[in-house]
Motif scaffolding. Structure first.
Motif, PDB file in Angstrom:
ATOM      1  N   LEU A   1      19.189  23.846  12.378  1.00 23.38           N
ATOM      2  CA  LEU A   1      19.930  24.112  13.615  1.00 23.38           C
ATOM      3  C   LEU A   1      20.134  25.613  13.811  1.00 23.38           C
ATOM      4  N   GLU A   2      20.409  26.318  12.725  1.00 24.70           N
ATOM      5  CA  GLU A   2      20.592  27.775  12.836  1.00 24.70           C
ATOM      6  C   GLU A   2      19.317  28.455  13.330  1.00 24.70           C
ATOM      7  N   MET A   3      18.206  28.045  12.734  1.00 33.98           N
ATOM      8  CA  MET A   3      16.921  28.648  13.116  1.00 33.98           C
ATOM      9  C   MET A   3      16.632  28.461  14.603  1.00 33.98           C
ATOM     10  N   ASN A   4      16.948  27.282  15.109  1.00 39.35           N
ATOM     11  CA  ASN A   4      16.548  26.944  16.472  1.00 39.35           C
ATOM     12  C   ASN A   4      17.593  27.239  17.541  1.00 39.35           C
ATOM     13  N   LEU A   5      18.882  27.220  17.171  1.00 33.74           N
ATOM     14  CA  LEU A   5      19.901  27.243  18.225  1.00 33.74           C
ATOM     15  C   LEU A   5      20.880  28.407  18.166  1.00 33.74           C
ATOM     16  N   LEU A   6      21.061  28.970  16.981  1.00 37.34           N
ATOM     17  CA  LEU A   6      22.109  29.986  16.831  1.00 37.34           C
ATOM     18  C   LEU A   6      21.836  31.193  17.730  1.00 37.34           C
ATOM     19  N   GLY A   7      22.877  31.612  18.423  1.00 38.53           N
ATOM     20  CA  GLY A   7      22.726  32.748  19.323  1.00 38.53           C
ATOM     21  C   GLY A   7      22.200  32.326  20.684  1.00 38.53           C
ATOM     22  N   LYS A   8      21.690  31.116  20.785  1.00 42.32           N
ATOM     23  CA  LYS A   8      21.201  30.653  22.096  1.00 42.32           C
ATOM     24  C   LYS A   8      22.189  29.630  22.650  1.00 42.32           C
ATOM     25  N   MET A   9      22.012  28.364  22.186  1.00 46.49           N
ATOM     26  CA  MET A   9      22.863  27.304  22.703  1.00 46.49           C
ATOM     27  C   MET A   9      24.202  27.236  21.967  1.00 46.49           C
ATOM     28  N   VAL A  10      24.205  27.732  20.744  1.00 47.77           N
ATOM     29  CA  VAL A  10      25.367  27.565  19.874  1.00 47.77           C
ATOM     30  C   VAL A  10      25.775  28.921  19.304  1.00 47.77           C
ATOM     31  N   LYS A  11      27.101  29.140  19.237  1.00 49.87           N
ATOM     32  CA  LYS A  11      27.563  30.423  18.686  1.00 49.87           C
ATOM     33  C   LYS A  11      27.869  30.331  17.203  1.00 49.87           C
ATOM     34  N   LYS A  12      28.374  29.160  16.839  1.00 51.88           N
ATOM     35  CA  LYS A  12      28.846  29.055  15.455  1.00 51.88           C
ATOM     36  C   LYS A  12      28.498  27.684  14.875  1.00 51.88           C
ATOM     37  N   ILE A  13      28.031  27.664  13.626  1.00 56.65           N
ATOM     38  CA  ILE A  13      27.838  26.377  12.951  1.00 56.65           C
ATOM     39  C   ILE A  13      28.633  26.422  11.651  1.00 56.65           C
ATOM     40  N   GLU A  14      29.618  25.545  11.565  1.00 55.68           N
ATOM     41  CA  GLU A  14      30.440  25.518  10.356  1.00 55.68           C
ATOM     42  C   GLU A  14      30.116  24.262   9.556  1.00 55.68           C
ATOM     43  N   ALA A  15      29.948  24.414   8.254  1.00 54.15           N
ATOM     44  CA  ALA A  15      29.597  23.236   7.444  1.00 54.15           C
ATOM     45  C   ALA A  15      30.689  22.940   6.429  1.00 54.15           C
ATOM     46  N   THR A  16      31.034  21.677   6.288  1.00 56.92           N
ATOM     47  CA  THR A  16      31.975  21.243   5.244  1.00 56.92           C
ATOM     48  C   THR A  16      31.231  20.280   4.330  1.00 56.92           C
ATOM     49  N   PRO A  17      30.943  20.697   3.103  1.00 58.57           N
ATOM     50  CA  PRO A  17      30.064  19.870   2.277  1.00 58.57           C
ATOM     51  C   PRO A  17      30.723  18.665   1.609  1.00 58.57           C
ATOM     52  N   ASN A  18      32.010  18.749   1.294  1.00 61.06           N
ATOM     53  CA  ASN A  18      32.579  17.637   0.524  1.00 61.06           C
ATOM     54  C   ASN A  18      33.506  16.797   1.374  1.00 61.06           C
ATOM     55  N   ALA A  19      32.933  15.860   2.105  1.00 55.10           N
ATOM     56  CA  ALA A  19      33.743  15.037   2.997  1.00 55.10           C
ATOM     57  C   ALA A  19      33.480  13.555   2.758  1.00 55.10           C
ATOM     58  N   SER A  20      34.362  12.732   3.311  1.00 51.92           N
ATOM     59  CA  SER A  20      34.197  11.269   3.236  1.00 51.92           C
ATOM     60  C   SER A  20      34.466  10.680   4.606  1.00 51.92           C
ATOM     61  N   ILE A  21      33.723   9.645   4.953  1.00 50.93           N
ATOM     62  CA  ILE A  21      34.067   8.887   6.156  1.00 50.93           C
ATOM     63  C   ILE A  21      34.952   7.740   5.702  1.00 50.93           C
ATOM     64  N   ILE A  22      36.084   7.575   6.347  1.00 48.49           N
ATOM     65  CA  ILE A  22      36.947   6.426   6.071  1.00 48.49           C
ATOM     66  C   ILE A  22      36.772   5.461   7.239  1.00 48.49           C
ATOM     67  N   ALA A  23      36.508   4.214   6.939  1.00 44.20           N
ATOM     68  CA  ALA A  23      36.333   3.245   8.029  1.00 44.20           C
ATOM     69  C   ALA A  23      37.363   2.141   7.897  1.00 44.20           C
ATOM     70  N   VAL A  24      38.040   1.851   9.005  1.00 44.42           N
ATOM     71  CA  VAL A  24      38.996   0.747   9.056  1.00 44.42           C
ATOM     72  C   VAL A  24      38.309  -0.345   9.873  1.00 44.42           C
TER      73      VAL A  24
ATOM     74  N   SER B   1      32.661   1.346  21.005  1.00 40.83           N
ATOM     75  CA  SER B   1      33.341   0.547  22.022  1.00 40.83           C
ATOM     76  C   SER B   1      33.499  -0.900  21.567  1.00 40.83           C
ATOM     77  N   SER B   2      32.807  -1.296  20.492  1.00 38.73           N
ATOM     78  CA  SER B   2      33.002  -2.651  19.967  1.00 38.73           C
ATOM     79  C   SER B   2      34.412  -2.797  19.378  1.00 38.73           C
ATOM     80  N   GLU B   3      35.043  -1.665  19.073  1.00 40.12           N
ATOM     81  CA  GLU B   3      36.384  -1.640  18.479  1.00 40.12           C
ATOM     82  C   GLU B   3      36.487  -2.412  17.182  1.00 40.12           C
ATOM     83  N   LEU B   4      35.342  -2.575  16.514  1.00 34.49           N
ATOM     84  CA  LEU B   4      35.345  -3.279  15.236  1.00 34.49           C
ATOM     85  C   LEU B   4      35.657  -2.349  14.094  1.00 34.49           C
ATOM     86  N   ASN B   5      35.449  -1.074  14.367  1.00 28.87           N
ATOM     87  CA  ASN B   5      35.438  -0.098  13.301  1.00 28.87           C
ATOM     88  C   ASN B   5      36.019   1.212  13.820  1.00 28.87           C
TER      89      ASN B   5
END
Ligand code: ASP
Ligand code: MG
Length: 467
Positions: free
Chosen positions: A380-403, A436-440
């Motif tokens: 994404l940086e190679m293709n978009l930075l400075g053009k369509m996007v100004k900043k790309i921030e990455a967070t490497p240690n994350a979890s998705i919690i699903a209810v 929109s299924s509101e299942l999750n």
């Protein structure tokens, strides 16, 4: 009843386990018609994939060592599992035939030093080709009539999309009802090797990792089974991962839609297409333990009984994910900008797990698997930075919690409860998504907060009192 019983690889890891699988099948076969589907012996598919890599890396000695170990393991399982010497001899002969073909294949591939998608499917199908015989002969050792068949032999016909094939259901249905119908009418227990089939030209194909579940439901649909059971080392679907929540409970009943959501997040990984063949005929599925057959496990049906309808049934986590936040750029709101982002990721073969964007269109958050994160940010940086996007921030240690739970649909106040549970543990929510299924209802937190927020949600929705 007509039942399809599928056993996972961890149920076939030792002579003791294979014998116990055979005893279970034998005892259920007294009152039911049974078709068995089995995975490869624990770890064998991984070893076959490893062999394919070694071939490509031209590591001939490693190939031979790994292949010989795999062959010895199956011979030793045969020797230790079967008591009757005549049956043992027949099994060893049968294994030898498959082993010779496997050795010939590996020799050929090693000469070419390349493994095409088609050859890889042929190679990795051997795990199930070897394991179905172990189980079938173990049944014969218990004086049950049984025959082993691989996916091609039983009649599973697929498209030629190697590594991720789909069954051609009409042809498959005709063939399977014939092969299995004839065996069942003679009171012979068919043991089918899962995971693989063959395309219309006779090339072996596979359904992708975990595909034996899919084999079981394809067969269940073709023979109009009353139920299909996925038997493995877990008791069933749970309200949460018991490693994270001590008082997690087994769910007695869930709907197909809920199970599909849970399978993607939960501890019990189920092949994503597994439910497809069951839907039209509404064939119920049970997810239950091989080792504790007194426990009925989780029943998956089209319409769970009202007693089991709860707003939220399960909280689970998908760990090891990475978050990217793309922001800024004047062109960000322009038509086609999202398409551009996803095309760049698709070209790098990166799977997007979750997306969210706010109406101001000033930013977009994208979740990918952690091992893909660096590659994704780079592209994404190679293709978009400075053009369509100004900043790309990455967070490497994350979890998705699903209810998860179908009762959430239209119920007011669920989101408030979910986020107050997070707040109680002082957990920062980085991103939110609800289909929109509101299942999750899914949200993203730092991985170090994962356990605490799961416990808090489990308490908030009183999931320990679910049954
Ligand atoms: N043996 C295959 C795998 O490990 C298929 C399965 O077990 O379902 O992916
Ligand atoms: Mg076989």
């Amino acid at each position: 009843m007509k039942l399809v019983l599928k056993f996972g690889g961890t149920s076939l890891g030792s002579p003791k386990d294979i014998n116990s699988v055979a005893r279970t099948v034998a005892s259920f076969s007294k009152d039911n018609e049974i078709v068995v589907v089995c995975s490869a012996v624990d770890g064998v598919t991984d070893e076959l994939i490893l062999i394919s890599r070694m071939i490509e890396q031209r590591k001939k000695d490693d190939v031979n060592v790994t292949l010989n170990k795999l062959i010895l393991r199956h011979r030793s399982l045969a020797n230790k599992t079967i008591k009757n010497s005549e049956i043992k001899k027949q099994l060893l002969e049968k294994l030898n035939t498959d082993v010779s073909e496997l050795q010939e294949l590996v020799r050929g591939l090693a000469l070419l030093k390349e493994v095409s998608a088609r050859s890889l499917d042929y190679l990795i199908s051997f795990g199930e080709r070897l394991s179905d015989d172990l189980v079938s002969y173990a049944l014969q050792d218990l004086k049950k009539k049984s025959t082993a068949l691989n996916g091609k032999e039983v009649g599973i016909v697929t498209d030629s999309n190697f590594g991720e094939s789909r069954p051609l259901m009409d042809t498959t249905r005709i063939r399977i009802s014939k092969t299995l119908g004839s065996l069942l009418s003679k009171k012979i227990i068919p043991v089918v090797g899962g995971f693989a089939g063959a395309d219309q030209h006779g090339n072996i194909t596979t359904f992708g990792r975990g595909g034996s579940d899919y084999t079981a439901t394809i067969i269940a649909s073709c023979i109009n089974a009353d139920e299909v059971w996925l038997m493995s080392d877990v008791d069933g679907l749970m309200t949460a991962d018991p490693r994270l929540v001590k008082n997690a409970r087994l769910l007695k009943e869930v709907s197909y839609a809920e199970a599909i959501e849970m399978a993607q997040f939960g501890a019990k990984q189920i092949h994503p297409k597994t439910f497809e063949p069951l839907l039209s005929k509404k064939i119920p599925m049970r997810i239950r333990s091989t080792f504790d057959v007194k426990n009925d496990g989780t029943l998956v049906t089209s319409s769970p009984s009202t007693a089991t309808k709860k707003t939220v049934k399960c909280v689970s986590a998908l760990r090891n994910i990475g978050l990217m936040d793309l922001s800024g750029g004047i062109l960000f709101a322009a038509p086609g900008s999202a398409a551009k982002i996803f095309t760049i990721l698709a070209e790098k073969n990166i799977n997007v797990l979750m997306v969210s964007s706010n109406p101001s269109e000033a930013s977009i958050s994208i979740i990918v698997k952690k091992p893909d994160l660096a590659k994704a940010v780079n592209a994404l940086e190679m293709n978009l930075l400075g053009k369509m996007v100004k900043k790309i921030e990455a967070t490497p240690n994350a979890s998705i919690i699903a209810v998860i739970g179908s009762g959430m649909k239209g119920t007011v106040g669920i989101a408030a409860k979910v986020f107050s549970a997070a707040q109680k543990r002082n957990v920062n929510v980085m991103m939110i998504a609800q289909g929109s299924s509101e299942l999750n209802l899914a949200f993203v937190v730092k991985d170090s907060d994962c356990k605490s927020v799961i416990q808090s949600l489990h308490e908030e929705f009183q999931l320990d009192k679910i049954n």
